[in-house]
Motif scaffolding. Structure first.
Motif, PDB file in Angstrom:
ATOM      1  N   VAL A 258       0.843  -1.209   0.000  1.00 46.26           N
ATOM      2  CA  VAL A 258       0.000   0.000   0.000  1.00 46.26           C
ATOM      3  C   VAL A 258       0.871   1.250   0.000  1.00 46.26           C
ATOM      4  N   MET A 259       1.980   1.231   0.740  1.00 45.67           N
ATOM      5  CA  MET A 259       2.854   2.398   0.794  1.00 45.67           C
ATOM      6  C   MET A 259       3.634   2.593  -0.504  1.00 45.67           C
ATOM      7  N   MET A 260       3.915   1.500  -1.213  1.00 47.04           N
ATOM      8  CA  MET A 260       4.700   1.607  -2.441  1.00 47.04           C
ATOM      9  C   MET A 260       3.906   2.165  -3.605  1.00 47.04           C
ATOM     10  N   VAL A 261       2.641   1.773  -3.706  1.00 46.31           N
ATOM     11  CA  VAL A 261       1.867   2.064  -4.912  1.00 46.31           C
ATOM     12  C   VAL A 261       1.805   3.562  -5.232  1.00 46.31           C
ATOM     13  N   PRO A 262       1.443   4.460  -4.292  1.00 39.30           N
ATOM     14  CA  PRO A 262       1.400   5.893  -4.651  1.00 39.30           C
ATOM     15  C   PRO A 262       2.747   6.435  -5.093  1.00 39.30           C
ATOM     16  N   CYS A 263       3.818   5.981  -4.447  1.00 49.29           N
ATOM     17  CA  CYS A 263       5.149   6.459  -4.815  1.00 49.29           C
ATOM     18  C   CYS A 263       5.520   6.043  -6.232  1.00 49.29           C
ATOM     19  N   LEU A 264       5.233   4.793  -6.574  1.00 52.53           N
ATOM     20  CA  LEU A 264       5.544   4.306  -7.919  1.00 52.53           C
ATOM     21  C   LEU A 264       4.727   5.032  -8.977  1.00 52.53           C
ATOM     22  N   LEU A 265       3.447   5.181  -8.731  1.00 53.31           N
ATOM     23  CA  LEU A 265       2.590   5.855  -9.707  1.00 53.31           C
ATOM     24  C   LEU A 265       2.995   7.305  -9.895  1.00 53.31           C
ATOM     25  N   LEU A 266       3.301   7.981  -8.797  1.00 52.04           N
ATOM     26  CA  LEU A 266       3.694   9.388  -8.881  1.00 52.04           C
ATOM     27  C   LEU A 266       5.003   9.548  -9.626  1.00 52.04           C
TER      28      LEU A 266
END
Length: 284
Positions: A258-266
């Protein structure tokens, strides 16, 4: 002869691409491992990690267990998102103005002040944590997301101002002089002329600030005491601690995902600006 020439021409490129592919797979392997481990059924989640993929079917048990902690993962993700967006926004605006001032205005002590701002990067955050805690307590901002945002902005500004000054230095002064001849004032010049030219730098400092605030743990742990205001890294501590010493590894892997997904997408959405912003001012 032709075969030899073709080998000499194409083999270096093939070798380079192969090496790049292997390096990319090396970096992607932990991400894939974590994501696959997070969808294991509850019976498999706490077993030895090999193989990383679920063997009896895909399940959302780990995400359900993660959401059962405290107020739920959505609440803590909202806190983290609020803090990260506020930090990135304030950092981008302040560093834009600061970089513009240091690059384009002449005033006594400008270089000394700039060196002083940059020198604060060398101060370990842990050494000023107690004074910051006392200061926020005096201001009534301790145990608030606003106080946490102010701390994060303070930590990000030295590097961000340095980046923005380099970005403004890379813009030819002739462009600014032409705009001033047309009657543009300083703020109008910044908003309409300079901002589009240094926009990659703005995106870069905002991205750095967002990622730092999203993943920061120590300040949130010390400054926040109300469980409802915890951010995702603090939630992960609670998940990792478990009850009676037991650790739900499936929930831990789900939280990391969950913590990785926003960082990767951004990063993927803004990488073209990010690369241009990092190289701004590198060549004159």
């Amino acid at each position: 002869m032709m075969a030899t020439a073709l080998k000499r021409r194409f083999l270096p490129g093939i070798a380079l691409q192969t090496a790049a592919l292997l390096t990319a797979l090396l970096f992607l392997a932990p991400i894939a491992w974590t994501a696959l481990s997070s969808v294991k059924p509850a019976a498999e989640a706490n077993l030895p990690p090999l193989p990383p993929w679920p063997t009896t079917g895909v399940s959302a048990d780990s995400y359900t267990a993660l959401d059962a902690f405290g107020a739920g993962v959505g609440h803590y993700a909202g806190n983290s998102l609020t803090v990260a967006i506020a930090t990135a926004s304030v950092t981008a605006v302040v560093s834009l103005l600061g970089g513009y001032g240091f690059s384009r205005f002449r005033f006594p002590g400008r270089n000394a002040l700039f060196v002083l701002v940059i020198a604060t990067i060398m101060i370990p955050f842990q050494s000023i944590l107690t004074p910051l805690f006392l200061l926020l307590t005096k201001l009534g901002l301790q145990n608030t997301l606003t106080g946490l945002v102010l701390i994060y902005v303070t930590l990000q500004l030295p590097f961000s101002i340095f980046m923005m000054r380099n970005a403004f230095d890379a813009v030819p002064r002739e462009i600014e002089e032409a705009a001033r001849i047309d009657g543009a004032g300083s703020l109008q010049l910044l908003a309409r002329v300079m901002l589009p030219l240094v926009f990659p730098g703005v995106v870069t400092v905002a991205l750095f600030a967002f990622l730092a605030a999203w993943n920061e743990f120590l300040a949130a742990l010390i400054l926040l005491s109300d469980q409802d205001k915890f951010t995702l890294p603090i939630l992960m501590t609670a998940v990792r601690s478990g009850r009676f010493g037991a650790v739900n590894w499936g929930a831990v892997q789900a939280g990391v995902t969950v913590m990785m997904v926003p960082c990767l997408l951004l990063f993927l959405a803004l990488q073209r600006f990010y690369i241009r912003g990092l190289t701004a001012g590198a060549v004159k």
